[in-house]
Scaffold this motif. Sequence first.
Motif, PDB file in Angstrom:
ATOM      1  N   THR A  99       0.828  -1.198   0.000  1.00 18.49           N
ATOM      2  CA  THR A  99       0.000   0.000   0.000  1.00 18.49           C
ATOM      3  C   THR A  99       0.869   1.257   0.000  1.00 18.49           C
ATOM      4  OG1 THR A  99      -1.773  -1.160   1.161  1.00 18.49           O
ATOM      5  CG2 THR A  99      -1.797   1.247   1.265  1.00 18.49           C
ATOM      6  N   PHE A 100       1.890   1.256   0.843  1.00 14.48           N
ATOM      7  CA  PHE A 100       2.817   2.381   0.947  1.00 14.48           C
ATOM      8  C   PHE A 100       3.541   2.599  -0.385  1.00 14.48           C
ATOM      9  CE2 PHE A 100       7.185   3.786   2.285  1.00 14.48           C
ATOM     10  CZ  PHE A 100       6.837   5.056   2.703  1.00 14.48           C
ATOM     11  N   THR A 101       4.009   1.517  -0.986  1.00 18.43           N
ATOM     12  CA  THR A 101       4.741   1.597  -2.247  1.00 18.43           C
ATOM     13  C   THR A 101       3.859   2.166  -3.354  1.00 18.43           C
ATOM     14  OG1 THR A 101       6.119  -0.280  -1.605  1.00 18.43           O
ATOM     15  CG2 THR A 101       6.054   0.247  -3.944  1.00 18.43           C
ATOM     16  N   LYS A 102       2.626   1.679  -3.455  1.00 20.84           N
ATOM     17  CA  LYS A 102       1.704   2.195  -4.476  1.00 20.84           C
ATOM     18  C   LYS A 102       1.450   3.684  -4.273  1.00 20.84           C
ATOM     19  CE  LYS A 102      -0.736  -2.093  -5.426  1.00 20.84           C
ATOM     20  NZ  LYS A 102      -2.006  -2.826  -5.313  1.00 20.84           N
ATOM     21  N   SER A 103       1.306   4.090  -3.026  1.00 24.30           N
ATOM     22  CA  SER A 103       1.066   5.493  -2.723  1.00 24.30           C
ATOM     23  C   SER A 103       2.252   6.357  -3.152  1.00 24.30           C
ATOM     24  CB  SER A 103       0.802   5.659  -1.228  1.00 24.30           C
ATOM     25  OG  SER A 103       0.629   7.001  -0.897  1.00 24.30           O
ATOM     26  N   LEU A 104       3.453   5.894  -2.833  1.00 20.67           N
ATOM     27  CA  LEU A 104       4.650   6.654  -3.217  1.00 20.67           C
ATOM     28  C   LEU A 104       4.794   6.733  -4.734  1.00 20.67           C
ATOM     29  CD1 LEU A 104       7.255   5.347  -0.609  1.00 20.67           C
ATOM     30  CD2 LEU A 104       6.094   7.563  -0.636  1.00 20.67           C
ATOM     31  N   LYS A 105       4.568   5.604  -5.408  1.00 19.87           N
ATOM     32  CA  LYS A 105       4.680   5.603  -6.868  1.00 19.87           C
ATOM     33  C   LYS A 105       3.659   6.529  -7.500  1.00 19.87           C
ATOM     34  CE  LYS A 105       6.585   0.976  -7.639  1.00 19.87           C
ATOM     35  NZ  LYS A 105       6.299  -0.352  -8.230  1.00 19.87           N
ATOM     36  N   SER A 106       2.478   6.602  -6.913  1.00 18.15           N
ATOM     37  CA  SER A 106       1.415   7.423  -7.502  1.00 18.15           C
ATOM     38  C   SER A 106       1.736   8.913  -7.478  1.00 18.15           C
ATOM     39  CB  SER A 106       0.082   7.162  -6.798  1.00 18.15           C
ATOM     40  OG  SER A 106       0.055   7.775  -5.521  1.00 18.15           O
ATOM     41  N   VAL A 107       2.639   9.323  -6.592  1.00 18.95           N
ATOM     42  CA  VAL A 107       3.030  10.739  -6.546  1.00 18.95           C
ATOM     43  C   VAL A 107       4.436  10.962  -7.101  1.00 18.95           C
ATOM     44  CG1 VAL A 107       1.448  11.353  -4.684  1.00 18.95           C
ATOM     45  CG2 VAL A 107       3.758  10.592  -4.120  1.00 18.95           C
ATOM     46  N   GLY A 108       4.965   9.935  -7.769  1.00 15.31           N
ATOM     47  CA  GLY A 108       6.223  10.095  -8.477  1.00 15.31           C
ATOM     48  C   GLY A 108       7.491   9.928  -7.663  1.00 15.31           C
ATOM     49  N   VAL A 109       7.405   9.339  -6.491  1.00 18.42           N
ATOM     50  CA  VAL A 109       8.595   9.123  -5.667  1.00 18.42           C
ATOM     51  C   VAL A 109       9.395   7.968  -6.264  1.00 18.42           C
ATOM     52  CG1 VAL A 109       9.425   8.454  -3.374  1.00 18.42           C
ATOM     53  CG2 VAL A 109       7.471   9.995  -3.591  1.00 18.42           C
ATOM     54  N   THR A 110      10.712   8.173  -6.410  1.00 25.43           N
ATOM     55  CA  THR A 110      11.571   7.120  -6.945  1.00 25.43           C
ATOM     56  C   THR A 110      11.914   6.103  -5.852  1.00 25.43           C
ATOM     57  OG1 THR A 110      13.649   8.224  -6.389  1.00 25.43           O
ATOM     58  CG2 THR A 110      12.643   8.783  -8.539  1.00 25.43           C
ATOM     59  N   LYS A 111      12.441   4.980  -6.280  1.00 22.77           N
ATOM     60  CA  LYS A 111      12.843   3.937  -5.335  1.00 22.77           C
ATOM     61  C   LYS A 111      13.905   4.475  -4.375  1.00 22.77           C
ATOM     62  CE  LYS A 111      14.511  -0.842  -5.324  1.00 22.77           C
ATOM     63  NZ  LYS A 111      14.900  -1.973  -6.194  1.00 22.77           N
ATOM     64  N   GLU A 112      14.853   5.208  -4.903  1.00 25.24           N
ATOM     65  CA  GLU A 112      15.917   5.771  -4.063  1.00 25.24           C
ATOM     66  C   GLU A 112      15.347   6.771  -3.053  1.00 25.24           C
ATOM     67  OE1 GLU A 112      19.284   8.877  -4.986  1.00 25.24           O
ATOM     68  OE2 GLU A 112      19.921   6.873  -5.665  1.00 25.24           O
ATOM     69  N   GLU A 113      14.440   7.623  -3.498  1.00 21.84           N
ATOM     70  CA  GLU A 113      13.812   8.579  -2.586  1.00 21.84           C
ATOM     71  C   GLU A 113      13.023   7.854  -1.493  1.00 21.84           C
ATOM     72  OE1 GLU A 113      12.898  12.452  -5.433  1.00 21.84           O
ATOM     73  OE2 GLU A 113      11.599  10.688  -5.588  1.00 21.84           O
ATOM     74  N   ALA A 114      12.330   6.781  -1.877  1.00 20.58           N
ATOM     75  CA  ALA A 114      11.557   6.000  -0.907  1.00 20.58           C
ATOM     76  C   ALA A 114      12.477   5.352   0.119  1.00 20.58           C
ATOM     77  CB  ALA A 114      10.724   4.944  -1.624  1.00 20.58           C
ATOM     78  N   GLN A 115      13.596   4.808  -0.337  1.00 16.99           N
ATOM     79  CA  GLN A 115      14.549   4.182   0.575  1.00 16.99           C
ATOM     80  C   GLN A 115      15.131   5.212   1.540  1.00 16.99           C
ATOM     81  OE1 GLN A 115      17.028   2.402  -2.452  1.00 16.99           O
ATOM     82  NE2 GLN A 115      16.130   0.378  -2.121  1.00 16.99           N
ATOM     83  N   ASN A 116      15.446   6.381   1.038  1.00 16.79           N
ATOM     84  CA  ASN A 116      15.980   7.446   1.895  1.00 16.79           C
ATOM     85  C   ASN A 116      14.940   7.888   2.922  1.00 16.79           C
ATOM     86  OD1 ASN A 116      18.466   7.448   0.594  1.00 16.79           O
ATOM     87  ND2 ASN A 116      17.893   9.075  -0.821  1.00 16.79           N
ATOM     88  N   LEU A 117      13.699   8.026   2.475  1.00 14.36           N
ATOM     89  CA  LEU A 117      12.615   8.417   3.374  1.00 14.36           C
ATOM     90  C   LEU A 117      12.424   7.371   4.468  1.00 14.36           C
ATOM     91  CD1 LEU A 117      10.171  10.181   4.149  1.00 14.36           C
ATOM     92  CD2 LEU A 117       8.834   8.850   2.493  1.00 14.36           C
ATOM     93  N   LEU A 118      12.379   6.126   4.075  1.00 13.74           N
ATOM     94  CA  LEU A 118      12.206   5.048   5.050  1.00 13.74           C
ATOM     95  C   LEU A 118      13.361   5.024   6.044  1.00 13.74           C
ATOM     96  CD1 LEU A 118      10.663   2.598   6.105  1.00 13.74           C
ATOM     97  CD2 LEU A 118      11.872   1.207   4.434  1.00 13.74           C
ATOM     98  N   SER A 119      14.567   5.178   5.554  1.00 11.90           N
ATOM     99  CA  SER A 119      15.735   5.189   6.425  1.00 11.90           C
ATOM    100  C   SER A 119      15.672   6.337   7.425  1.00 11.90           C
ATOM    101  CB  SER A 119      17.010   5.284   5.581  1.00 11.90           C
ATOM    102  OG  SER A 119      18.139   5.286   6.401  1.00 11.90           O
ATOM    103  N   ARG A 120      15.309   7.511   6.950  1.00 13.33           N
ATOM    104  CA  ARG A 120      15.213   8.678   7.830  1.00 13.33           C
ATOM    105  C   ARG A 120      14.122   8.490   8.882  1.00 13.33           C
ATOM    106  NH1 ARG A 120      12.051  13.098   7.792  1.00 13.33           N
ATOM    107  NH2 ARG A 120      11.287  12.762   5.684  1.00 13.33           N
ATOM    108  N   LEU A 121      12.947   8.021   8.449  1.00 14.57           N
ATOM    109  CA  LEU A 121      11.845   7.830   9.391  1.00 14.57           C
ATOM    110  C   LEU A 121      12.128   6.710  10.377  1.00 14.57           C
ATOM    111  CD1 LEU A 121       8.806   8.288   6.981  1.00 14.57           C
ATOM    112  CD2 LEU A 121       9.711   9.923   8.640  1.00 14.57           C
ATOM    113  N   TRP A 122      12.803   5.684   9.910  1.00 14.29           N
ATOM    114  CA  TRP A 122      13.154   4.548  10.780  1.00 14.29           C
ATOM    115  C   TRP A 122      14.025   5.039  11.939  1.00 14.29           C
ATOM    116  CZ3 TRP A 122      11.623  -0.557  10.167  1.00 14.29           C
ATOM    117  CH2 TRP A 122      12.223  -1.465  11.050  1.00 14.29           C
TER     118      TRP A 122
END
Length: 125
Positions: A99-122
């Motif tokens: 669900t999270f991945t689909k949401s990020l893709k729908s707003v144009g977030v790249t895989k690298e941006e998603a990984q960075n976001l997850l790392s920061r939030l973690w």
Amino acid sequence: MISFDNFKAEDGSPLYSQILQYIKRGVAAGAIQDGDALPSRRILSATLGINPNTVQRAYRELEEEGLVTNHAGAKSVMVLEEVTKKRIREELVESDVRTFTKSLKSVGVTKEEAQNLLSRLWDED
């Protein structure tokens, strides 16, 4: 006895499914253990203010998945082996990540941006 004090019905999915998810999340979090009893169908339907058939459907699904044992005249009791807990946790996490991945893709977030976001939030929590 499993508590439904924190259960909050949401729009979008059937109530029986929300009850299932609530219980499964409790199992994954360790709040619901092997041998814990579920409230009777009548009590839970009154507590949540919903139709008893909705609770019946949720309990039947739990039984079909092998998560609950039910004996005539007795309470429904959780049956949770370690492999079952692990499976539930993996299913929930995968569903949430999809669900999270689909949401990020729908707003144009790249895989690298998603990984960075997850790392920061973690690291924040």
